[in-house]
Design an enzyme around this catalytic site. Structure first.
Site, PDB file in Angstrom:
ATOM      1  N   ASP A  70      36.274  48.278  53.152  1.00 52.21           N
ATOM      2  CA  ASP A  70      35.897  47.285  52.157  1.00 52.21           C
ATOM      3  C   ASP A  70      34.868  46.352  52.798  1.00 52.21           C
ATOM      4  OD1 ASP A  70      36.285  46.004  49.588  1.00 52.21           O
ATOM      5  OD2 ASP A  70      38.350  46.702  49.712  1.00 52.21           O
ATOM      6  N   ASP A 129      32.619  45.064  47.589  1.00 52.90           N
ATOM      7  CA  ASP A 129      33.360  44.188  46.687  1.00 52.90           C
ATOM      8  C   ASP A 129      32.407  43.492  45.712  1.00 52.90           C
ATOM      9  OD1 ASP A 129      35.907  42.800  46.031  1.00 52.90           O
ATOM     10  OD2 ASP A 129      34.854  41.035  46.788  1.00 52.90           O
ATOM     11  N   GLU A 151      31.991  48.210  43.594  1.00 57.66           N
ATOM     12  CA  GLU A 151      32.981  47.729  42.620  1.00 57.66           C
ATOM     13  C   GLU A 151      32.231  47.079  41.463  1.00 57.66           C
ATOM     14  OE1 GLU A 151      36.903  44.853  42.275  1.00 57.66           O
ATOM     15  OE2 GLU A 151      35.173  44.183  43.447  1.00 57.66           O
ATOM     16  N   HIS A 193      44.117  47.599  43.539  1.00 58.54           N
ATOM     17  CA  HIS A 193      44.884  46.423  43.961  1.00 58.54           C
ATOM     18  C   HIS A 193      44.751  45.242  43.012  1.00 58.54           C
ATOM     19  CE1 HIS A 193      40.806  46.008  45.377  1.00 58.54           C
ATOM     20  NE2 HIS A 193      40.988  44.712  45.536  1.00 58.54           N
ATOM     21  N   ASP A 194      43.955  45.388  41.954  1.00 53.79           N
ATOM     22  CA  ASP A 194      43.727  44.287  41.021  1.00 53.79           C
ATOM     23  C   ASP A 194      44.312  44.509  39.635  1.00 53.79           C
ATOM     24  OD1 ASP A 194      42.302  42.619  42.761  1.00 53.79           O
ATOM     25  OD2 ASP A 194      40.401  43.614  42.317  1.00 53.79           O
TER      26      ASP A 194
END
Length: 538
Positions: free
Chosen positions: A99, A201, A264, A325-326
């Site tokens: 990430d 990200d 992302e 994860h969101d």
């Protein structure tokens, strides 16, 4: 890029490091824990592991507030631990994707400490500072994605700094060439240690409107939505200049050979596909999150897949995601039975699939008691927290499910004694076994890994419940039938009499059907998905 490049043929597995495996007894996962569990990933059959942030951080947002981009936070281990992880992953033929968090740093990062020191500091322009509005308030109406205003006043200088997320996460100024050069050097630091690529990200946030104009009101805003949706984010993100920034990152990766750049991006399909860039020069894989928001209905999913395939630029490689994860886990959204159908969908569509840790054992929603809430977003806007999708992995039936010797940082499922890797590994009926068989099927059949895709029309009475499509490569054709409904369906298989094909079951989400010859009609059980292989009739 050739169709055989690893990030096109392979499958990515996301690890949230706080929740994968704790080896030092503090209740939080770490890098040695990931290394210790690499054998699971190799056994499962994935090709790459993507690791969420582990950089040095005050942990205001669990590592997405970076204080040092070139250091491992002691919570997760050391650089030597990371080097060992890379070596062990590569020994098992697993790629490693990190990430990268370039939109914002922590307020504790030395760059921001300098930037905040005075208006004359050389690093002042590394962040987004603005004078107050005439009334002394924030410079414009931009909001934080985590609730509240996106501007925080610095009393010493009298100016505001911008943060798209928490006040502890000031946004960097990517219009500044010095920022770009510094961040490119961060990429090289990790690439030189053997990293195979990056997931970037909030990549669509990197450039903001040069004039900092107010965002317009969103006419579709509803009270139950997060506050950020009050305005359409047309000036605070998704600006056309961002493609140049992404292309610069990609150029750095190309210095190191076949590396992958994943972006992302939470945008509609028509905007998402622009992030491939002109001549495919920007992101290799603009993350396609559409399945996270599309209603779980056969006709809706079929329409989405067709829309996405049609929108891809020539040569653009597709990708699919069911969870991260969101967002709520797939099993929480669709239930245990349909989670198996979802697994087959993810691993048989054209393009690169990304699995989220724990989905292979069917982890669903885990309630978080109020006294154990960790997520700052939940504290700012109750009901939007991400803790339920970040709970620790469940490995066996021991105390704390083999994740840790002590109470984990977040709770686990009530059925952890049964819902764990050890319990499911040798169970031919388990969802874990299904995932492993699907991944094996992708490796064994080029039609699934690199082949073409086409929809298969069904009678209107079936199309609302069943999604049908084919994957094909060379002389092989596979047909996938997915029953999104709770009733048995009889599916006609011979849509073109001239083909004169027969079919057999390669794999079903219902155990025991492999090898079954189908005839001209397939009886699809409730909540069942099948992969069929075509055989030319003699």
């Amino acid at each position: 890029m050739p169709e055989t490049i690893w990030w096109k043929t392979g499958t990515v597995y996301q690890v949230y490091p706080r929740s994968f495996q704790d080896t030092n007894g503090d209740g939080v996962g770490d890098l040695p824990g990931i290394t210790a569990r690499l054998e699971h990933l190799a056994w499962l059959g994935v090709d790459a592991v993507w690791i969420s942030p582990f950089y040095r951080s005050p942990m205001a947002d669990f590592g997405y507030d970076v204080a040092d981009y070139r250091a491992v936070d002691p919570l997760f281990g050391t650089l030597e631990d990371f080097d060992a992880l890379i070596a062990e992953a590569h020994r098992r033929k697993l790629k490693v994707i990190l990430d990268f968090v370039p939109n914002h740093s922590s307020i504790a990062h030395p760059w921001f400490v300098e930037s905040r020191a005075s208006r004359e500091n050389p690093k002042r322009d590394w962040y987004l500072w603005r004078d107050p509005a005439p009334d002394g308030g924030p410079p414009n109406n931009w909001l934080s994605n985590f609730g509240g205003p996106a501007w925080t006043r610095d009393e010493a200088s009298g100016q505001y700094y911008y943060h798209a997320f928490l006040a502890e996460q000031p946004d960097l100024n990517w219009r500044n060439p010095e920022v770009r050069a510094a961040m490119h050097d961060v990429l090289r630091f990790w690439l030189e240690r053997g990293v195979d690529g990056f997931r970037v990200d909030v990549i669509w946030h990197l450039i903001k409107d040069e004039g900092f104009r107010d965002n317009p009101q969103n006419p579709d805003f509803a009270p139950h939505q997060p506050g950020i949706n009050r305005f359409s984010q047309v000036y605070s993100c998704d600006r056309p200049e961002v493609i140049e920034v992404i292309s610069g990152m990609r150029a750095v990766l190309r210095e190191f050979g076949e590396r992958v750049l994943i972006g992302e991006i939470y945008l509609p399909v028509e905007r998402l596909v622009t992030y491939y860039g002109p001549d495919l020069e920007a992101a290799d894989l603009p993350f396609n999150f559409q399945l996270l928001e599309t209603p779980w209905q056969a006709d809706a999913v079929a329409a989405l897949v067709a829309e996405y395939e049609a929108a891809l630029p020539e040569g653009g490689w597709p990708n699919w995601v069911l969870g991260n994860h969101d967002r709520p886990r797939i099993a929480a959204r669709v239930g245990d039975a349909q989670a198996r159908v979802a697994a087959m969908l993810l691993l048989t569509l054209r393009g690169t699939p990304t699995l989220y840790y724990g989905d292979e054992i069917g982890l669903g929603h885990v309630p978080i008691p109020p006294d154990r809430v960790q997520d700052p977003w939940e504290r700012n806007e109750p009901g939007h927290g991400r803790d339920p999708v970040r709970t620790p992995m469940q490995w066996d039936d021991s105390r704390h499910a083999g994740f840790s010797a002590v109470e984990p940082w977040l709770p686990q499922t009530e059925d952890a004694e049964r819902r764990n890797v050890d319990a499911m590994r040798d169970d031919s009926r388990s969802i874990l076994t299904l995932y492993r068989r699907l991944l094996s099927l992708r490796r064994d059949h080029p039609a699934l890994s690199v082949g073409g895709w086409r929809s298969v029309p069904l009678p209107p009475s079936l199309a609302t419940e069943v999604f049908a499509y084919e994957r094909f490569e060379g002389d092989e054709t596979l047909r996938i039938l997915l029953n999104f409904g709770s009733a048995e369906r009889s599916i006609p298989l011979e849509d073109d009499a001239a083909k004169q094909e027969t079919w057999s079951v390669l794999l079903s989400t219902r155990p025991g059907r492999a090898g079954e010859a189908t005839g001209n009609v397939l009886h699809l059980s409730p909540d069942e998905g099948v992969v069929l292989r075509a055989h030319p009739s003699s």
